[in-house]
Design a protein around this motif. Sequence first.
Motif, mmCIF file in Angstrom:
data_model
loop_
_atom_site.group_PDB
_atom_site.id
_atom_site.type_symbol
_atom_site.label_atom_id
_atom_site.label_comp_id
_atom_site.label_asym_id
_atom_site.label_seq_id
_atom_site.Cartn_x
_atom_site.Cartn_y
_atom_site.Cartn_z
ATOM 1 N N SER A 62 22.237 59.656 -4.399
ATOM 2 C CA SER A 62 23.007 60.358 -3.333
ATOM 3 C C SER A 62 22.367 60.070 -1.996
ATOM 4 N N TYR A 63 23.295 60.725 -1.078
ATOM 5 C CA TYR A 63 22.535 60.521 0.418
ATOM 6 C C TYR A 63 21.535 61.239 0.679
ATOM 7 N N GLU A 64 21.298 62.364 -0.143
ATOM 8 C CA GLU A 64 20.354 63.385 -0.057
ATOM 9 C C GLU A 64 18.925 62.307 -0.705
ATOM 10 N N ASP A 65 19.204 61.753 -1.685
ATOM 11 C CA ASP A 65 18.151 61.075 -2.218
ATOM 12 C C ASP A 65 17.564 60.002 -1.411
ATOM 13 N N ILE A 66 18.609 59.147 -0.622
ATOM 14 C CA ILE A 66 18.236 58.207 0.274
ATOM 15 C C ILE A 66 17.553 58.987 1.486
ATOM 16 N N ALA A 67 17.991 59.827 1.954
ATOM 17 C CA ALA A 67 17.273 60.449 3.097
ATOM 18 C C ALA A 67 15.791 61.019 2.913
ATOM 19 N N ALA A 68 15.531 61.487 1.563
ATOM 20 C CA ALA A 68 14.448 61.995 1.361
ATOM 21 C C ALA A 68 13.393 60.903 0.944
ATOM 22 N N GLU A 69 13.754 59.838 0.658
ATOM 23 C CA GLU A 69 12.947 58.838 0.269
ATOM 24 C C GLU A 69 12.814 57.823 1.614
ATOM 25 N N ILE A 70 13.784 57.567 2.405
ATOM 26 C CA ILE A 70 13.781 56.607 3.478
ATOM 27 C C ILE A 70 13.326 57.246 4.862
ATOM 28 N N VAL A 71 13.881 58.508 5.132
ATOM 29 C CA VAL A 71 13.350 58.953 6.378
ATOM 30 C C VAL A 71 11.971 59.056 6.599
ATOM 31 N N PRO A 72 11.153 59.417 5.890
ATOM 32 C CA PRO A 72 9.849 59.576 6.176
ATOM 33 C C PRO A 72 9.182 58.139 6.430
ATOM 34 N N LYS A 73 9.555 57.344 5.691
ATOM 35 C CA LYS A 73 9.229 55.887 5.814
ATOM 36 C C LYS A 73 9.498 55.260 7.209
ATOM 37 N N ALA A 74 10.977 55.597 7.481
ATOM 38 C CA ALA A 74 11.408 55.231 8.784
ATOM 39 C C ALA A 74 10.707 55.755 10.011
ATOM 40 N N ARG A 75 10.541 56.983 10.059
ATOM 41 C CA ARG A 75 9.678 57.676 11.032
ATOM 42 C C ARG A 75 8.453 56.967 11.320
ATOM 43 N N MET A 76 7.698 56.655 10.422
ATOM 44 C CA MET A 76 6.272 56.034 10.607
ATOM 45 C C MET A 76 6.776 54.608 11.173
ATOM 46 N N LEU A 77 7.596 54.148 10.900
ATOM 47 C CA LEU A 77 7.838 52.399 11.141
ATOM 48 C C LEU A 77 8.339 52.371 12.661
ATOM 49 N N VAL A 78 8.747 53.327 13.281
ATOM 50 C CA VAL A 78 9.093 53.384 14.684
ATOM 51 C C VAL A 78 7.988 53.037 15.691
ATOM 52 N N PRO A 79 8.050 51.806 16.364
ATOM 53 C CA PRO A 79 6.878 51.338 17.097
ATOM 54 C C PRO A 79 6.401 52.347 18.144
ATOM 55 N N SER A 80 5.054 52.497 18.269
ATOM 56 C CA SER A 80 4.633 53.319 19.248
ATOM 57 C C SER A 80 5.128 53.363 20.593
ATOM 58 N N ARG A 81 5.022 51.861 20.952
ATOM 59 C CA ARG A 81 5.547 51.658 22.270
ATOM 60 C C ARG A 81 7.234 52.389 22.703
ATOM 61 N N VAL A 82 7.897 52.077 21.791
ATOM 62 C CA VAL A 82 9.340 52.762 21.713
ATOM 63 C C VAL A 82 9.074 54.330 21.727
ATOM 64 N N LEU A 83 8.456 54.989 20.763
ATOM 65 C CA LEU A 83 8.066 56.328 21.230
ATOM 66 C C LEU A 83 7.666 56.871 22.385
ATOM 67 N N ARG A 84 6.748 56.082 22.760
ATOM 68 C CA ARG A 84 6.032 56.390 24.182
ATOM 69 C C ARG A 84 6.959 56.333 25.338
ATOM 70 N N ASP A 85 7.771 55.278 25.185
ATOM 71 C CA ASP A 85 8.784 55.004 26.475
ATOM 72 C C ASP A 85 9.900 56.334 26.363
ATOM 73 N N MET A 86 10.446 56.527 25.170
ATOM 74 C CA MET A 86 11.219 57.419 25.001
ATOM 75 C C MET A 86 10.809 58.738 25.565
ATOM 76 N N HIS A 87 9.520 59.220 25.046
ATOM 77 C CA HIS A 87 8.799 60.246 25.556
ATOM 78 C C HIS A 87 8.710 60.470 27.006
ATOM 79 N N GLU A 88 8.353 59.487 27.620
ATOM 80 C CA GLU A 88 8.137 59.352 29.147
ATOM 81 C C GLU A 88 9.527 59.464 29.859
ATOM 82 N N ALA A 89 10.534 58.990 29.076
ATOM 83 C CA ALA A 89 11.642 59.145 29.918
ATOM 84 C C ALA A 89 12.326 60.617 29.849
#
Length: 99
Positions: A62-89
């Motif tokens: 289900s969509y819920e299964d996908i979200a439960a498994e993928i979202v935590p991993k996806a958040r960890m994979l966001v490059p720190s440079r992208v996070l830093r730039d978006m926070h600054e903006a």
Amino acid sequence: MDDSSELSAYTDSEMERPYLTREVTKTLRVELQRRLQECGWRKKIRDMIRALLDDRGVNKVSYEDIAAEIVPKARMLVPSRVLRDMHEAMRSLMEPKAK
């Protein structure tokens, strides 16, 4: 509690603080999507979802299964440079402008 007492709870500096408009949030969202596309993050997430579907079967996930498994991993994979730039903006947009 009436509205007037709620308003009086805010300080003048809090009332003058700018808030993000829909136009600004849309611009930030588009920029974030562009940056995630450029760094390959979106492809990685798409591949993770496809692997999950191949492993468990399309009709058994289900969509819920996908979200439960993928979202935590996806958040960890966001490059720190992208996070830093978006926070600054966001921070620069939220800071009160000097008069």
